[in-house]
Design a protein around this motif. Structure first.
Motif, short mmCIF file in Angstrom:
data_model
loop_
_atom_site.label_atom_id
_atom_site.label_comp_id
_atom_site.label_asym_id
_atom_site.label_seq_id
_atom_site.Cartn_x
_atom_site.Cartn_y
_atom_site.Cartn_z
N SER A 1 0.73 6.00 4.38
CA SER A 1 0.34 6.84 5.70
C SER A 1 -0.58 6.12 6.34
CB SER A 1 0.05 8.23 5.15
OG SER A 1 -0.59 8.85 6.40
N ALA A 2 -1.63 5.64 5.59
CA ALA A 2 -2.57 4.67 6.44
C ALA A 2 -2.36 3.48 7.07
CB ALA A 2 -3.75 4.24 5.39
N LEU A 3 -1.22 3.19 6.76
CA LEU A 3 -0.37 1.82 7.44
C LEU A 3 0.20 2.35 8.80
CD1 LEU A 3 1.31 0.12 4.55
CD2 LEU A 3 -0.67 -0.80 5.74
N THR A 4 0.55 3.70 9.06
CA THR A 4 0.96 3.98 10.23
C THR A 4 0.21 3.97 11.44
OG1 THR A 4 0.38 6.27 10.06
CG2 THR A 4 2.49 5.70 8.83
N ARG A 5 -1.22 4.15 11.31
CA ARG A 5 -2.05 4.03 12.16
C ARG A 5 -2.71 2.51 12.37
NH1 ARG A 5 -5.87 9.17 12.85
NH2 ARG A 5 -4.10 10.85 12.56
N SER A 6 -2.28 1.69 11.70
CA SER A 6 -2.60 0.39 12.07
C SER A 6 -1.98 -0.58 13.08
CB SER A 6 -2.58 -0.53 10.57
OG SER A 6 -1.29 -0.73 10.28
N LYS A 7 -2.55 -1.78 13.39
CA LYS A 7 -1.83 -2.56 14.41
C LYS A 7 -1.11 -3.77 13.71
CE LYS A 7 -3.56 -0.12 17.82
NZ LYS A 7 -2.52 0.62 18.85
N LYS A 8 -1.03 -3.68 12.41
CA LYS A 8 -0.35 -4.63 11.51
C LYS A 8 1.09 -4.85 12.11
CE LYS A 8 -3.08 -4.29 7.40
NZ LYS A 8 -3.67 -5.67 7.36
N LYS A 9 1.51 -6.16 12.47
CA LYS A 9 2.87 -6.45 12.84
C LYS A 9 3.77 -6.10 11.81
CE LYS A 9 1.47 -8.19 16.62
NZ LYS A 9 1.63 -7.56 18.06
N ASP A 10 3.41 -6.40 10.46
CA ASP A 10 4.55 -6.28 9.30
C ASP A 10 4.21 -4.92 8.42
OD1 ASP A 10 1.79 -6.89 8.39
OD2 ASP A 10 2.63 -8.20 6.91
N LYS A 11 3.67 -3.86 9.17
CA LYS A 11 3.37 -2.61 8.57
C LYS A 11 4.68 -1.99 7.91
CE LYS A 11 3.03 -0.31 12.86
NZ LYS A 11 2.04 0.64 13.82
N ALA A 12 5.83 -2.16 8.46
CA ALA A 12 7.02 -1.30 8.18
C ALA A 12 7.41 -2.17 6.76
CB ALA A 12 8.13 -1.72 8.98
N GLN A 13 7.37 -3.69 6.70
CA GLN A 13 7.34 -4.49 5.35
C GLN A 13 6.59 -3.99 4.42
OE1 GLN A 13 7.32 -5.64 8.53
NE2 GLN A 13 8.65 -7.27 8.85
N LEU A 14 5.26 -3.96 4.71
CA LEU A 14 4.25 -3.44 3.61
C LEU A 14 4.55 -2.07 3.16
CD1 LEU A 14 0.74 -4.83 5.35
CD2 LEU A 14 1.95 -5.77 3.25
N ALA A 15 4.94 -1.02 4.32
CA ALA A 15 4.88 0.13 3.76
C ALA A 15 6.38 0.20 2.77
CB ALA A 15 5.40 1.22 4.99
N ARG A 16 7.31 -0.54 3.10
CA ARG A 16 8.65 -0.43 2.35
C ARG A 16 8.37 -1.00 0.90
NH1 ARG A 16 13.53 2.07 1.23
NH2 ARG A 16 13.83 1.31 -0.50
N SER A 17 7.42 -2.24 0.85
CA SER A 17 7.16 -2.82 -0.60
C SER A 17 6.40 -1.82 -1.44
CB SER A 17 6.25 -4.22 -0.03
OG SER A 17 5.10 -3.81 0.51
N LEU A 18 5.60 -1.00 -0.78
CA LEU A 18 4.75 0.00 -1.65
C LEU A 18 5.76 1.18 -2.02
CD1 LEU A 18 1.56 0.62 0.52
CD2 LEU A 18 1.68 -0.66 -1.59
N LEU A 19 6.72 1.50 -1.18
CA LEU A 19 7.81 2.71 -1.73
C LEU A 19 8.53 1.86 -2.58
CD1 LEU A 19 9.34 5.10 -1.51
CD2 LEU A 19 10.64 4.08 0.39
N ASP A 20 8.99 0.71 -2.68
CA ASP A 20 9.75 0.02 -3.74
C ASP A 20 8.90 0.08 -5.02
OD1 ASP A 20 11.98 -0.33 -2.13
OD2 ASP A 20 11.39 -2.27 -1.51
N GLU A 21 7.57 -0.48 -4.96
CA GLU A 21 6.93 -0.38 -6.13
C GLU A 21 6.60 1.21 -6.66
OE1 GLU A 21 2.56 -1.87 -7.18
OE2 GLU A 21 2.97 -1.96 -5.19
N LEU A 22 6.69 2.04 -5.88
CA LEU A 22 6.50 3.38 -6.60
C LEU A 22 7.77 3.72 -7.14
CD1 LEU A 22 5.41 6.20 -7.14
CD2 LEU A 22 6.20 6.86 -4.55
#
Length: 822
Positions: free
Chosen positions: A661-682
């Motif tokens: 959720s913290a990634l959703t407000r960031s300006k990171k270009k790859d935030k979708a990839q980072l978010a998905r990697s965290l979901l896969d890790e979970l």
């Protein structure tokens, strides 16, 4: 004699002494393994409620009609060490002493008396050998000579010189040990009830072989008293049943509690009282009042005998006094039994009033009638406990209040009578604490507070009972009553809690026992947290400082929970305090530096949640601050778990969800990839551990979709990659065996399609139409989803087709206009 596998046995008779029908009948059994028996020994096998244990003994016959339920154990045949050893080992034929010879020339009996006389003033390790509020004490060493006396008596039986008086003095010596237990020479744990039970069987057998002697009622009463002394709720020996069985046998009755007064002679009254005591002590804190009810039955018999003796008082005043004394003591015992039983309050109330009448009648009568014993303080305590326990065990709210009110009435009456000197003895803590607990269960905190001030002022100060000084546990019990239900915590609750704690802080120098501890301040934290007071954060920080000071002084008290409560309060009030996240991070650092607490997964999850709510105006000049800090905290937590393997620091589903959720407000270009990697890790972590705390919920899936939907300012390659991640996540959630999409899922998915796909493409139209149909099919068209559809990039005609309305009216459609099934 009976031979089994060449082993010589005495008459083996087993008696089942208690069954569901309460009828005595014989049970034929004994299967003995020859390999376990000595071929040169004789054995007696005695029945018991407990597992049978074989004991070698002298060849003593047991008369079938006299057998009672006994536990078997081995008995030593130690040779006596005294100046009469030669005479003890002489044959029984050379000794003419027997039952008929009396005591005048019995040197063996004299030696027995001499042994016990020398040790009659022995001091036991405990002043109260019948102490009921502790486990029975183990006696180390034969300090009173009772064990040696048993050995001497059995040797006298073997050589035929034992007399009834010998049994009587040994019985009395053993009975002096009360509830104490000891290890016999064979290594078995034993007590007065078991030892007197064994000796009674041997005594009855000896008497059966004599034509001039009988077992006196005094002997039987001593055995019954031993049963009563040793009876308790935790034992498997069921001494109350054994006492009742013995009493029914010696009185030839099947149900002695229903005997008429005329059927009970005065010598039997003591036996009735001991059986009553055995049932009363065996009650304990049981879920029912079975044992107390049995004791009450014997109390009714004493009551009938008491009334019978009053009518015939002129005939035998002494017996009338004895019966009255037993009846009064019986009331006390049964009242205490009901105070421990669930649902025994009404019966206890009846007995209390009967007990009170004994004293009232004696005080109102100026004649020479028998003086009744006064009502002891313990009786008032027990009636209070009975009603208080009835309140805490009753699940009906009104009944709880009614029972607590009864307990309160008796408590106030007892306190008033004590202050006025009407009753003697000091009131006990447990009486007041039990009523506080009753009001706590009845959700009446202010009534619980009344008990506290009654204890503090009325009794302790006016009655000058310093021993009744409340302690911190008493105060904490009252405080807990105020905050037990979070939904009922108000500013009035906070005021009451603060008032009580302020009294503790102001007076603990004079009353050290009421100094606030960490639990006290935990209650105050909870009251501030749920009170809705705007000053709660600042006040809670001050409380935390006090708790840390307690820890520094006592090395105990503070816990992670205290910090987590405050951090959670900051997270909830982020909007009112934009800089709350900074205070949360400061608390986290404070925990890391503390010697007494360490952060756990809840701590980190709460801190990350607080970061997700940071306003963009407070990003400290870095739009990615919150996301980077959240990922850093998650990484720290994972490292702690990998190092320690402690469950308390294992990341959970909420931790991962908050980081995504913290990634959703960031300006990171790859935030979708980072978010998905965290979901896969979970998901991988959960598949590996199957820990329920790691089971993914719909929230991390939704946050991944949200991250993808906010990748609109990236180049086309990143946008396409983000859409693929969103499509994969959306499809996984739709096909999940347990999880299902919710309205937020469709909201984020429509937003993803609208921002990442070309509005004129067939792919965009296809995804929007199919997803909308699935959304309304599942009844998940929320106001937010409707708003997305009304403002998406579809044409007005396409929107009208989806909403089944005129294209010109699309903007005017409200949620209530839509079919309920949508």
């Amino acid at each position: 004699m009976i031979n089994i596998n060449n082993v010589s046995l005495t008459r083996i008779e087993l008696l089942r002494v208690w069954n569901k029908n309460k009828k005595t009948h014989f049970l034929f059994l004994v299967l003995l393994l020859s390999t376990l028996l000595s071929k040169s020994k004789s054995f007696i096998i005695l029945p018991s409620q407990s597992p049978l244990i074989l004991r070698p003994s002298s060849a003593v016959a047991i008369k079938k009609t006299k057998t009672i339920g006994l536990k078997l154990r081995s008995t030593t045949t130690t040779t006596l060490k005294s100046n009469t050893d030669d005479e003890y080992t002489s044959s029984s034929s050379s000794s003419s002493s027997s039952l008929e010879n009396g005591t005048s020339d019995n040197r063996y009996h004299a030696d027995l008396l001499h042994l016990l006389k020398r040790r009659e003033d022995v001091v036991y390790p405990t002043k109260d050998v019948l102490q009921r509020r502790a486990q029975p004490l183990y006696l180390r060493g034969d300090i009173d000579g009772a064990e040696k006396a048993i050995i001497m008596l059995r040797r006298m039986i073997d050589i035929g010189v034992a007399i009834p008086e010998s049994f009587e003095v040994v019985f009395k010596a053993i009975l002096k040990r009360g509830r104490m237990q000891w290890i016999d020479p064979s290594g078995f744990a034993t007590c007065t009830a078991n030892e007197l039970e064994y000796l009674l069987v041997e005594f009855e057998s000896m008497v059966d072989n004599s034509s001039n002697e009988v077992v006196s009622m005094d002997i039987y009463n001593m055995v019954l008293e031993a049963y009563a002394n040793c009876a308790n709720a935790r034992s498997n020996f069921r001494y109350a049943e054994r006492a009742e069985c013995l009493y029914q046998r010696i009185t030839n009755t099947n149900d002695s509690s229903n005997m008429e007064a005329d059927d009970v002679d005065d010598e039997s009254v003591s036996g009735i009282f001991q059986v009553l005591r055995a049932w009363a002590w065996q009650q304990g804190n049981r879920d029912n009042s079975k044992c107390a009810d049995k004791a009450n039955g014997y109390l009714r018999l004493l009551q009938r005998r008491h009334k019978h003796n009053n009518i015939n008082n002129n005939n035998n005043r002494k017996h009338a006094e004895t019966t009255l004394s037993f009846y009064a003591q019986g009331c006390d015992a049964v009242l205490e039994a009901y105070s421990k039983a669930i649902g025994g309050a009404t019966s206890a109330d009846t007995i209390y009033k009967e007990r009170l009448k004994l004293t009232s009648a004696a005080n109102d009568d100026n004649s020479d009638d028998i003086t009744s014993p006064t009502v002891p303080m313990e009786d008032y305590t027990n009636i209070i406990l009975a009603w208080a326990k009835d309140s805490t065990s009753n699940g009906i709210s009104d009944s709880r209040v009614e029972s607590a009110e009864k307990a309160m009435d008796y408590l106030e009456m007892m306190s008033e009578m004590f202050v006025n000197g009407i009753i003697t003895g000091d009131p006990e803590h447990i009486a007041y604490n039990s009523v506080i607990a009753a009001w706590n269960k009845a959700n009446q905190p202010h009534r619980a507070e009344q008990v506290l001030w009654l204890m503090e002022t009325k009794v302790r100060k006016e009655g000058a009972v310093q021993s009744l000084e409340p302690d911190v546990a008493t105060y904490n019990s009252v405080l807990d009553a105020f905050v037990k239900d979070n939904s009922k915590i108000t500013t009035d609750t906070l005021t009451a809690v603060k008032r009580i704690i302020q009294y503790m802080e102001d007076n603990h120098s004079e009353q050290p026992k009421i100094r606030p501890d960490s639990y006290t301040y935990n209650v105050l934290l909870k009251a501030w947290n749920f009170s809705g007071n705007l000053k709660s954060i600042d006040e809670m920080m001050l409380i935390l400082d006090k708790m840390e000071q307690i820890v520094i002084e006592s090395d105990k008290g503070i816990s992670n929970k205290n910090f987590n409560v405050i951090m959670n309060t900051y997270a909830k009030k982020q909007q009112n305090d934009p800089l709350a996240y900074q205070k949360v991070l400061q608390l986290l650092d404070r925990m890391k530096a503390s010697r007494f607490v360490e952060p756990d997964s809840i701590t980190y999850s709460t801190a990350i949640e607080c970061l997700t709510k940071i306003n963009s105006l407070h990003y400290q000049g870095d739009p990615n601050f919150a996301a980077d800090k959240a990922l850093e905290l998650l990484s720290d937590l994972k490292s702690m778990y990998q190092t320690t393997k402690k469950d308390s620091v294992m990341p959970n589903s909420r931790t991962f969800a908050m980081a995504i959720s913290a990634l959703t407000r960031s300006k990171k270009k790859d935030k979708a990839q980072l978010a998905r990697s965290l979901l896969d890790e979970l998901i991988e972590f959960y598949d590996l551990t199957k820990d329920i705390k790691l089971r993914p919920t719909v929230h991390p899936y939704n946050y991944v979709l949200s991250c993808a939907s906010k990748s609109f300012d990236a180049d086309n390659d990143i946008k396409m990659e983000a859409f693929k991640i969103a499509a994969k996540t959306y499809q996984e959630l739709r096909e999940h065996k347990v999880l299902k999409p919710d309205s937020f899922t469709y909201n984020y998915w429509f937003q993803t399609c609208d921002t990442l796909l070309q509005p004129t493409s067939d792919l965009y139209d296809k995804f929007m139409r199919l997803s909308f149909k699935q959304c309304i099919k599942e009844g998940l068209l929320s106001k937010q989803v409707l708003y997305k559809i009304q403002r998406c990039n579809l044409t007005w005609k396409q929107k009208g087709d989806l909403l089944e309305c005129d294209p010109q009216n699309v903007r005017d459609v409200v949620h209530d206009d839509l079919p309920p099934s949508w």
